[in-house]
Design a protein around this motif. Structure first.
Motif, PDB file in Angstrom:
ATOM      1  N   ASN A 205      13.284  25.562 -11.239  1.00 24.75           N
ATOM      2  CA  ASN A 205      12.651  26.118 -10.185  1.00 24.75           C
ATOM      3  C   ASN A 205      13.126  27.876 -11.043  1.00 24.75           C
ATOM      4  O   ASN A 205      13.925  27.989 -11.389  1.00 24.75           O
ATOM      5  N   VAL A 207      12.612  31.518  -9.258  1.00 26.05           N
ATOM      6  CA  VAL A 207      13.205  32.366  -8.096  1.00 26.05           C
ATOM      7  C   VAL A 207      12.099  33.680  -8.853  1.00 26.05           C
ATOM      8  O   VAL A 207      12.694  34.437  -9.469  1.00 26.05           O
ATOM      9  N   ARG A 210      15.436  36.601  -5.413  1.00 26.39           N
ATOM     10  CA  ARG A 210      17.360  35.645  -5.115  1.00 26.39           C
ATOM     11  C   ARG A 210      17.204  36.513  -3.625  1.00 26.39           C
ATOM     12  O   ARG A 210      17.545  36.256  -3.690  1.00 26.39           O
ATOM     13  N   SER A 213      16.518  33.303  -2.168  1.00 32.99           N
ATOM     14  CA  SER A 213      16.492  32.202  -2.959  1.00 32.99           C
ATOM     15  C   SER A 213      17.625  31.509  -3.442  1.00 32.99           C
ATOM     16  O   SER A 213      17.937  30.597  -4.314  1.00 32.99           O
ATOM     17  N   GLU A 214      18.894  32.647  -3.893  1.00 33.17           N
ATOM     18  CA  GLU A 214      19.925  32.717  -4.244  1.00 33.17           C
ATOM     19  C   GLU A 214      20.414  31.898  -4.639  1.00 33.17           C
ATOM     20  O   GLU A 214      21.337  30.690  -5.210  1.00 33.17           O
ATOM     21  N   THR A 217      18.929  27.530  -4.571  1.00 29.98           N
ATOM     22  CA  THR A 217      18.348  27.307  -6.486  1.00 29.98           C
ATOM     23  C   THR A 217      19.587  26.824  -6.613  1.00 29.98           C
ATOM     24  O   THR A 217      19.863  25.941  -7.572  1.00 29.98           O
ATOM     25  N   ARG A 228      16.778  27.455 -13.422  1.00 27.14           N
ATOM     26  CA  ARG A 228      16.569  27.985 -13.344  1.00 27.14           C
ATOM     27  C   ARG A 228      15.665  29.255 -13.769  1.00 27.14           C
ATOM     28  O   ARG A 228      16.985  29.636 -14.202  1.00 27.14           O
ATOM     29  N   THR A 230      15.831  33.276 -13.582  1.00 29.27           N
ATOM     30  CA  THR A 230      16.087  34.217 -12.639  1.00 29.27           C
ATOM     31  C   THR A 230      15.242  35.940 -13.206  1.00 29.27           C
ATOM     32  O   THR A 230      15.539  36.192 -12.361  1.00 29.27           O
TER      33      THR A 230
END
Length: 472
Positions: A205, A207, A210, A213-214, A217, A228, A230
């Protein structure tokens, strides 16, 4: 984005509405008073689609029986939807009204689901609610899947009403496809419930935002072992670091990643070129202040401090629920980080610092003008701007950032004391404290009157007495 003037975030219902309006196969029941018509903003001039937003109003105060009728009526009118979400305004929450358990009629292919959002509360802001809503949907729909034969990722970006939401996704999808990585799903903007179900097919994933979607994910990582990425993909270095991480997680040959990065640096990104050419004479001794959300404030700080060599005087955010994370990341490029939810408090910090360049939200435009700072409104919220097709992320975003910073600092240099207007009066600490006591919506006018009065008196310092004298 908030519609209310003078605040950075809307209440929790706004975040739920934005996520739901970004998705397909979803309908929202907005439980609110008749005058609380925020959901109308989701169509009209802000609409992303030609059709109206998937939202209907259920007037508060009629009892849970009326709410149940409105839920069932929405399903009857829109039999294609697979999920119904109930979002309550703050006034509905404060009334203590709950959401009844309603058995929804099933579709032919699969059952419908009702999301009652029991976690909603007056203390939860727009971005936190958006994050919780998306996470609840992902937990409900994502199921174990076989991985795609070829490398693929899910892109997690901003929801509807963010002016750059689609442009950021398009830029990153372009880069990933050049890398040989498919995009399995773009979430939440334009995603269907089937896309949510199939997310575990992806290898990782990515991101992009964030704030929204924090939690989703993190759940996918814990439940399905999905790694992920980030790293904020803002600036050339941030974008390159994220692409290298994608390459490692998707088993892409390192040489292919390097070739893509070098090609983009040569043909697309202007930031490294700008830094080599102009940094020594344009940026020397320049102070930059940044205020905004999490992703853009941190990403811009990284890019300007590490790639451009600017001094970041301070960096702040209005997202109090991400305070510790923000302090950790922003603390790598500045010694001063803070959280502020009042534009007036940010304006006072700008006044005390008087940076050469302020990168912030549109609420800080006036504060930048009074402090004599060049201003770039690059951080959300951007409540009055139309949708744009220019990304700030990726290598194309690095080119846009280079142009924006170059123009802003050139303007700052032209208005420097050697060539610009006379120096503005300096505020004393006592006067700034008195200014802070004035209501936020009157501070701008009070500041202007005090500075005008000081110039009339020939004073170079604004004291508490001058501030009080200017108000009469």
């Amino acid at each position: 984005m908030r519609v209310v003037s003078g605040v950075y975030e809307g209440p929790s219902a706004h975040g739920i509405l934005r996520v739901a309006a970004s998705l397909k196969d979803v309908w929202v029941i907005f439980r609110a008073s008749a005058h609380e018509e925020y959901f109308q903003v989701l169509w009209g001039p802000w609409a992303r689609f030609e059709d109206r937003a998937p939202v209907s109003l259920s007037p508060a105060g009629g009892g849970t029986e009326d709410l149940e009728k409105d839920i069932l009526e929405a399903v009857r009118r829109h039999p294609e939807v697979g999920a119904v979400i109930v979002a309550r305004s703050d006034s509905a929450l404060l009334s203590g009204e709950g959401v009844p358990e309603v058995r929804l009629p099933a579709r032919e292919d699969r059952p419908r689901r009702l999301f009652r959002c029991p976690w909603q509360g007056p203390g939860i802001g727009e971005n936190e609610a958006a994050d919780l809503m998306l996470a609840e949907l992902v937990r409900e729909y994502a199921v174990p899947q076989e991985k795609t034969p070829e490398p693929s990722v899910n892109l997690f970006g901003a929801p509807v009403l963010d002016p750059r939401a689609e442009a950021e996704m398009d830029e990153l999808q372009r880069l990933l496809e050049d890398l040989g990585v498919e995009v399995n799903a773009r979430v939440p903007l334009g995603a269907s419930l089937e896309d949510l179900r199939n997310m575990p097919r992806a290898w990782a994933n990515v991101v992009l935002y964030r704030e929204v979607s924090e939690s989703a994910t993190r759940f996918l990582k814990e439940r399905f072992g999905m790694p992920r990425i980030t790293t904020p993909m803002i600036g050339s270095a941030g974008t390159g670091a994220a692409l290298r991480a994608v390459g490692e997680m998707c088993s892409i040959d390192g040489e292919r990643v390097r070739k893509l990065v070098f090609r983009e640096l040569a043909r697309t990104a202007k930031l490294p070129w700008y830094t080599r050419l102009l940094s020594p004479r344009v940026l020397r001794g320049k102070k930059v202040a940044i205020f905004g959300d999490f992703t853009y404030a941190v990403g811009l700080g990284y890019a300007l401090s590490r790639e451009v060599g600017a001094e970041i005087a301070w960096s702040g955010t209005y997202l109090s629920h991400l305070e510790h994370d923000f302090a950790f990341h922003a603390g790598t490029f500045t010694e001063k980080t803070f959280v502020a939810e009042d534009p007036g408090e940010v304006a006072l910090r700008v006044e005390r610092t008087r940076p050469d360049l302020l990168i912030a939200t549109h609420f800080e435009r006036e504060a930048a003008g009074h402090a004599g700072a060049s201003f770039l409104p690059l951080c959300p919220p951007a409540a009055v701007y139309p949708f744009v097709r220019l990304p700030l992320m990726g290598y194309r975003g690095a080119a846009l950032l280079a142009d924006a910073v170059d123009g802003a600092l050139r303007r700052a240099r032209r208005s420097s004391p050697e060539t610009g207007p006379p120096e503005e009066p300096v505020w004393t600490g006592e006067a700034l404290a008195a200014l802070e006591e004035i209501p936020a919506f009157l501070r701008g006018r009070a500041r202007r009157l005090a500075e005008k009065r000081a110039r009339e008196l020939g004073e170079r310092r604004i004291t508490r007495e001058i501030l009080e004298d200017s108000r009469f």
